[in-house]
Design an enzyme around this catalytic site. Sequence first.
Site, PDB file in Angstrom:
ATOM      1  N   SER A  42       0.816  -1.209   0.000  1.00  0.00           N
ATOM      2  CA  SER A  42       0.000   0.000   0.000  1.00  0.00           C
ATOM      3  C   SER A  42       0.850   1.259   0.000  1.00  0.00           C
ATOM      4  O   SER A  42       0.322   2.356  -0.167  1.00  0.00           O
ATOM      5  CB  SER A  42      -0.917   0.025   1.226  1.00  0.00           C
ATOM      6  OG  SER A  42      -0.134   0.046   2.416  1.00  0.00           O
ATOM      7  N   HIS A  77      -2.967  -3.379  -5.409  1.00  0.00           N
ATOM      8  CA  HIS A  77      -3.294  -2.981  -4.045  1.00  0.00           C
ATOM      9  C   HIS A  77      -4.774  -3.194  -3.754  1.00  0.00           C
ATOM     10  O   HIS A  77      -5.628  -2.423  -4.188  1.00  0.00           O
ATOM     11  CB  HIS A  77      -2.911  -1.512  -3.820  1.00  0.00           C
ATOM     12  CG  HIS A  77      -3.256  -1.014  -2.451  1.00  0.00           C
ATOM     13  ND1 HIS A  77      -3.639   0.289  -2.200  1.00  0.00           N
ATOM     14  CD2 HIS A  77      -3.302  -1.653  -1.248  1.00  0.00           C
ATOM     15  CE1 HIS A  77      -3.891   0.426  -0.927  1.00  0.00           C
ATOM     16  NE2 HIS A  77      -3.694  -0.720  -0.328  1.00  0.00           N
ATOM     17  N   GLU A 117      -6.129  -0.890  -6.774  1.00  0.00           N
ATOM     18  CA  GLU A 117      -5.227   0.045  -7.448  1.00  0.00           C
ATOM     19  C   GLU A 117      -4.187  -0.771  -8.219  1.00  0.00           C
ATOM     20  O   GLU A 117      -3.450  -1.566  -7.621  1.00  0.00           O
ATOM     21  CB  GLU A 117      -4.546   0.969  -6.441  1.00  0.00           C
ATOM     22  CG  GLU A 117      -5.499   1.986  -5.824  1.00  0.00           C
ATOM     23  CD  GLU A 117      -4.833   2.881  -4.804  1.00  0.00           C
ATOM     24  OE1 GLU A 117      -5.128   4.086  -4.805  1.00  0.00           O
ATOM     25  OE2 GLU A 117      -4.036   2.383  -3.977  1.00  0.00           O
ATOM     26  N   ASN A 149      -4.354   6.630  -0.718  1.00  0.00           N
ATOM     27  CA  ASN A 149      -3.603   7.060   0.462  1.00  0.00           C
ATOM     28  C   ASN A 149      -2.968   8.431   0.268  1.00  0.00           C
ATOM     29  O   ASN A 149      -2.810   9.198   1.228  1.00  0.00           O
ATOM     30  CB  ASN A 149      -2.537   6.030   0.815  1.00  0.00           C
ATOM     31  CG  ASN A 149      -3.130   4.773   1.418  1.00  0.00           C
ATOM     32  OD1 ASN A 149      -4.317   4.740   1.756  1.00  0.00           O
ATOM     33  ND2 ASN A 149      -2.336   3.728   1.550  1.00  0.00           N
TER      34      ASN A 149
END
Length: 587
Positions: A421, A442, A454, A492
């Site tokens: 991540s 991800h 992702e 993120n």
Amino acid sequence: MDVKDISTVAVIGLGTLGRGLAETLARSGRAVIGVDTDPAAAARAAGALDASLARAVRRGDLTGREHRSAMAGLRTSTNLQAAADAEFVVEAVPESYEAKRDVLRALDAVVRPDTVLATGTNALSVTRLAAGTARPERVVGMHFFHPAPVMRLVEVVRTVFTSPAALDAVTALARGLGKEPVAAGDRPGFVADGLLLRYLNRAAAMYESGYASRDDIDAAMRLGCGLPMGPLALLDLIGLDTARAVLEAMYQESGDRLDAPAPVLGRLTAAGLAGRKSGRGFYRYAGDGAAARAHRPAAAVAPPAGTVGIAGSGTMAAGIAEVFAKSGHRVVLAGRTDAKARAAREKVASSLRRSVDKKRMTAEAADAALGRVGTAGSLDALAGADLALEAVAEDLDVKRGLFRALDGVCREGAVLATTTSSLPVVACARATARPEDVAGMHFFNPAPAMGLVEVVRTVLTSDAAHARVRDAALAAGKHPVDCGDRAGFIVNALLFPYLNDAVKMVQDHYATPDDVDTAMRLGAGYPMGPFELLDVVGLDVSLAIERSLHEEFRDPSLAPAPLLERLVAAGFLGRKSGRGFRAYARD
């Protein structure tokens, strides 16, 4: 002044926000005086309010008697003198310091000495506006959210001048209107906009840089965070001109680079592409305001991608195994020992049983899925895998070692993927002799429930490997979004600076965690406030991600908030430790 004394109120400015405020106040049973210097606006206000109340009656939110009573208590005027009898006045004129200052100064000569004056600004300095009046102690910020009759949040903004009596009266009035007041100090954007618009601005800058597509950014934040809208679609709804103006006001006050509007907002606004209201912004819109192009294009589900090998035996490994097994893939779970691999398979079995109990799938389908999951205590079992994923500890040395091992085990032509991540995917790829076959994949936790993957392409990833990873995500029933290999990927990189900004707000004693969470749930429609989310994610996990973002981008604004550092050092990690920003009962 006691809130019970406020029976007559005045609203200055009868644009969209002003009409919403007039309706909200009228529905509370108070006499409402609407004032607008534009005769046409004043004339339209009564008709618009009547139509809106009629819709509320049809929905069952209001009785016919309440509708008639509200209309009977409303009068409009083009003369500010009409506000003389009001015990409370709120201005809703355009977001211009000069316009608001002039209205508040003019009210000094009109209203009673004890009348409370509220400014509806969402970005300008309430202190500066109050200082321009004869009695700054009675001036308060009262930021309603659009549409005012529907949105429950009201930010009540105090200044260094505000008297406790004025603050208490406005707070009580907000509660009496059925709203949830949140106390805020006087700083750019207050609580909700201060956090929300910075996040939206980052998303606009991410799109402008070409790092990810418009649709992928919006899909990532909806599916990865459970948000009601993607950031670019939300900017279109707010209005690009409005968002830019608020950000510009925030920047003028704060001087913080992160508040400076992304250039794309200025270019689109200058071209008249202001979002939904103009029919075009980041998206095109039909005449009814609906997006002419869906924000989440339907993608055909790809066929199963053959055998999927998963190296790991933790929660994420088991979750990914369940995802692929339910979608018809043969899965091999390879743990460090046979016992660890079998324990991971039992996690899959337990999760499938819960799905059956909740009637999300049949017992037969669950048995079939579990039957597709094999286990092994060695990576050698992944030799025939078409796709080999690692799902081990978030440690670069550990992952690089695993990729070296996979390189020696997996067949030629197999695609190798990391579920990291935050770590550089290219570093994992370079541990192999076939970096062109390595990509990031991800998944979000819990993998069976979260719809997003992702897909991370490095500078070395081949077109064929990238396409196969996307197809594998589709075959697993997930929505793939493409992004480059940099810290945070999409989700993120947008989520954690927002969380860090929230911690800094509390650290600076500007607002409490409860007020910030309330503001973002009610003002932005988020499923969780930032402090609720931080405690769920884990403060240690959040700190690690924020450190990785700061290390990669070297932006001082991305440095983890010292308060977060101190809480982690004290062992306050969130729900899992029983204490984070809040205390939790331990099982």
